[in-house]
Every structure is written in C-alpha cells, then in structure tokens.
Scaffold this active site. Sequence first.
Site, PDB file in Angstrom:
ATOM      1  N   CYS A 176      73.423  75.781  41.023  1.00 14.95           N
ATOM      2  CA  CYS A 176      72.366  75.047  41.144  1.00 14.95           C
ATOM      3  C   CYS A 176      72.891  73.989  41.714  1.00 14.95           C
ATOM      4  O   CYS A 176      73.949  73.506  41.650  1.00 14.95           O
ATOM      5  CB  CYS A 176      71.837  74.473  39.576  1.00 14.95           C
ATOM      6  SG  CYS A 176      70.848  73.159  39.750  1.00 14.95           S
ATOM      7  N   THR A 177      71.954  73.349  42.748  1.00 12.18           N
ATOM      8  CA  THR A 177      72.398  72.411  43.559  1.00 12.18           C
ATOM      9  C   THR A 177      72.590  70.918  42.891  1.00 12.18           C
ATOM     10  O   THR A 177      73.121  69.945  43.550  1.00 12.18           O
ATOM     11  CB  THR A 177      71.607  72.121  44.988  1.00 12.18           C
ATOM     12  OG1 THR A 177      70.164  72.215  44.422  1.00 12.18           O
ATOM     13  CG2 THR A 177      71.567  73.488  45.624  1.00 12.18           C
ATOM     14  N   TYR A 220      60.809  74.080  40.990  1.00 10.03           N
ATOM     15  CA  TYR A 220      60.469  75.378  41.429  1.00 10.03           C
ATOM     16  C   TYR A 220      60.600  76.441  40.324  1.00 10.03           C
ATOM     17  O   TYR A 220      59.948  77.583  40.316  1.00 10.03           O
ATOM     18  CB  TYR A 220      61.191  75.827  42.741  1.00 10.03           C
ATOM     19  CG  TYR A 220      60.367  75.303  43.751  1.00 10.03           C
ATOM     20  CD1 TYR A 220      59.309  74.470  43.801  1.00 10.03           C
ATOM     21  CD2 TYR A 220      61.078  75.825  45.287  1.00 10.03           C
ATOM     22  CE1 TYR A 220      58.885  73.833  45.140  1.00 10.03           C
ATOM     23  CE2 TYR A 220      60.529  75.084  46.491  1.00 10.03           C
ATOM     24  CZ  TYR A 220      59.584  74.198  46.311  1.00 10.03           C
ATOM     25  OH  TYR A 220      59.011  73.542  47.572  1.00 10.03           O
ATOM     26  N   GLY A 221      61.677  76.036  39.514  1.00  5.62           N
ATOM     27  CA  GLY A 221      62.243  77.073  38.374  1.00  5.62           C
ATOM     28  C   GLY A 221      61.031  77.668  37.461  1.00  5.62           C
ATOM     29  O   GLY A 221      61.120  78.620  36.972  1.00  5.62           O
ATOM     30  N   CYS A 237      67.878  75.457  47.819  1.00  7.33           N
ATOM     31  CA  CYS A 237      67.449  75.666  46.615  1.00  7.33           C
ATOM     32  C   CYS A 237      67.554  76.851  46.088  1.00  7.33           C
ATOM     33  O   CYS A 237      67.311  78.015  46.813  1.00  7.33           O
ATOM     34  CB  CYS A 237      65.647  75.253  46.513  1.00  7.33           C
ATOM     35  SG  CYS A 237      64.728  75.848  45.184  1.00  7.33           S
ATOM     36  N   ASN A 238      68.304  77.287  44.945  1.00  2.00           N
ATOM     37  CA  ASN A 238      68.523  78.520  44.395  1.00  2.00           C
ATOM     38  C   ASN A 238      67.226  79.337  44.108  1.00  2.00           C
ATOM     39  O   ASN A 238      67.381  80.636  44.519  1.00  2.00           O
ATOM     40  CB  ASN A 238      69.498  78.499  43.291  1.00  2.00           C
ATOM     41  CG  ASN A 238      70.816  78.322  43.680  1.00  2.00           C
ATOM     42  OD1 ASN A 238      71.546  79.156  43.715  1.00  2.00           O
ATOM     43  ND2 ASN A 238      71.313  76.944  43.519  1.00  2.00           N
ATOM     44  N   ASP A 277      64.497  71.375  49.523  1.00  2.00           N
ATOM     45  CA  ASP A 277      64.572  71.943  48.276  1.00  2.00           C
ATOM     46  C   ASP A 277      63.308  71.253  47.385  1.00  2.00           C
ATOM     47  O   ASP A 277      62.706  70.639  48.034  1.00  2.00           O
ATOM     48  CB  ASP A 277      65.896  71.008  47.650  1.00  2.00           C
ATOM     49  CG  ASP A 277      66.230  71.415  46.162  1.00  2.00           C
ATOM     50  OD1 ASP A 277      65.483  72.528  45.569  1.00  2.00           O
ATOM     51  OD2 ASP A 277      66.483  70.454  45.479  1.00  2.00           O
ATOM     52  N   SER A 278      63.056  71.557  46.222  1.00  2.00           N
ATOM     53  CA  SER A 278      61.984  70.951  45.360  1.00  2.00           C
ATOM     54  C   SER A 278      62.008  69.572  44.835  1.00  2.00           C
ATOM     55  O   SER A 278      61.168  68.895  44.618  1.00  2.00           O
ATOM     56  CB  SER A 278      61.837  72.004  43.996  1.00  2.00           C
ATOM     57  OG  SER A 278      62.944  71.891  43.434  1.00  2.00           O
TER      58      SER A 278
END
Length: 271
Positions: A189-190, A47-48, A78-79, A15-16
């Site tokens: 969203c995680t 990342y978004g 990560c979405n 994930d970020s």
Amino acid sequence: MIIKQTPNSPIGVFDSGLGGLTVLKSLEKILPNESFIYLGDTANVPYGTKSAEMVILYSDLIMNFFLKYEIKAVVIACNRASAVAFQHLKKIYDIPLFDVITPSVEYSMKITKTQKIGVIGTYSTIQSNAYKHMFRDMGDVCSVLEISCPLFVPIIEEGWADTSIAREIACIYLQELQEKNIDTLILGCTHYPIMANIIQSVLPVHVQLIFSGETVGQKLYHYLNEHKLVSTSTSGGYVKFYVSDFPQKFIELGGRFFGRKLIDVTHISLL
C-alpha cells in the site's frame, strides 16, 4: 491512441488520493531531471471500496486526462488500480505503463534467501490476491504470506504513524509474520512507507522492507535509458498536482507523504 513521446515530455503518476505521493517522492529522487504530473482522484477515494469495473472507468478517465499533456510514461501509483486496471489500460493505450505490483514482486524474488516473503496491504488488495497471482505468473516457488492491515491508512492520515498506538496495532497485525521466518516484506500500500519505522521495529532486524516507489522507479529509470527518453533538462523538472475534488485536505496532508509542501495544486473534473 498514439502520442509522440519525447525526452522532455512529463511522466504521469496517479492514485486515488495521497498514497501515490510516496511513489512520486521516490521517482523524483531516482529521476531528478524529469517532470511529473500527479493526479489524485480525490472525488472517488478510496478505490479499495469500489468495484473493479468502476476502478477501470476512473483509470480510463485519468489516462485521457494525461493524454492532453503528451506524457511519455504513466505510473499507476495505486495497488488497487494496478491489480484491476493495468492489463486493461495496456490493451488500449500506446503509452508505457508501470504498475506498483510487478516491480516489487520481481525485486523480492531476487533478494529473498529464505524464499519466504510477506505482503501487507489494505483489505481489498489482500483479498484480490494480486501479489500471490503475480508470484505465480512469474513461476516463482516462494512461500507468500499476505496480511491485511486496514487500520494503517487511517492511522497514517491522522498523523499517528510514529505513535505507541501505531506500534501496538502493528504488533498485532504483524505477529504472524514474525513467526514465519520471512526475510522480505512488501509494503503493498503506498501509504505504508509513512509507517516504515514502526513496521521495521516490530519485525526481526534482518527483514528487508520493499517500497513500491523505489522498485517501480528503478524499472522506469531503466526503461527511459533503454529507449533514449531520459530528460535532457539540466535545470531539473517540474511537478504539477491535480485533484478531482476539493484540494484542501490533499494540500494539508500531502506534505507528510511527499516530504515537502505541495504547491501548484489544481482542481479538475475528470468527466
């Protein structure tokens, strides 16, 4: 690149930053004998706000890092990366890959009775229409309502997930969902599992929340069983944490996401 996957090889999770730890927590519960290598790309979080091209580049660098450990599968926790990098990575790497969007969409289609499904996520995830596209690609006729909740992440990272402030903001964001008779809500969203109690409290009691860590965990579990890649360890696996920038904040906040104190956090460079 082809690597040999064995039952006792670790599973990569990335994930970020912090949110993917909620996915890792679920994976550990579902697969207690497996070993995991978690990478939080804290140098490039979030990342978004990055372009698809940059997220794909970061994801490539992370995959190359995982190759050193001969991982047997990778979960993109990560979405944003799931939405823009998953298909690219599948074409390049001969490693079983699991995103967090597909399993949640599949599961929501199975359990919904009203055919009305909600999705909440960050602004970038909702703007990408990743979930709506996945429903469409699966040929589903459900009515899908997507709502961005951009304040949830900073609220969670400030430690305010169970406060009256969080509840007031959730009421505002989720008001439209209350009016649409949804019976299923995907937490897209995680970070959001940390706010699950508040989210559930402002929705009708019959609405079922879907957690990506649980849905991708079940999909990974079935894959490992089907391909005879389940760990043969009887003493449980290990978890190693890596971050691409100063780890102090990750260590301080990570326990809130993972459910216990983080140990063995190593700073690495992806370049």
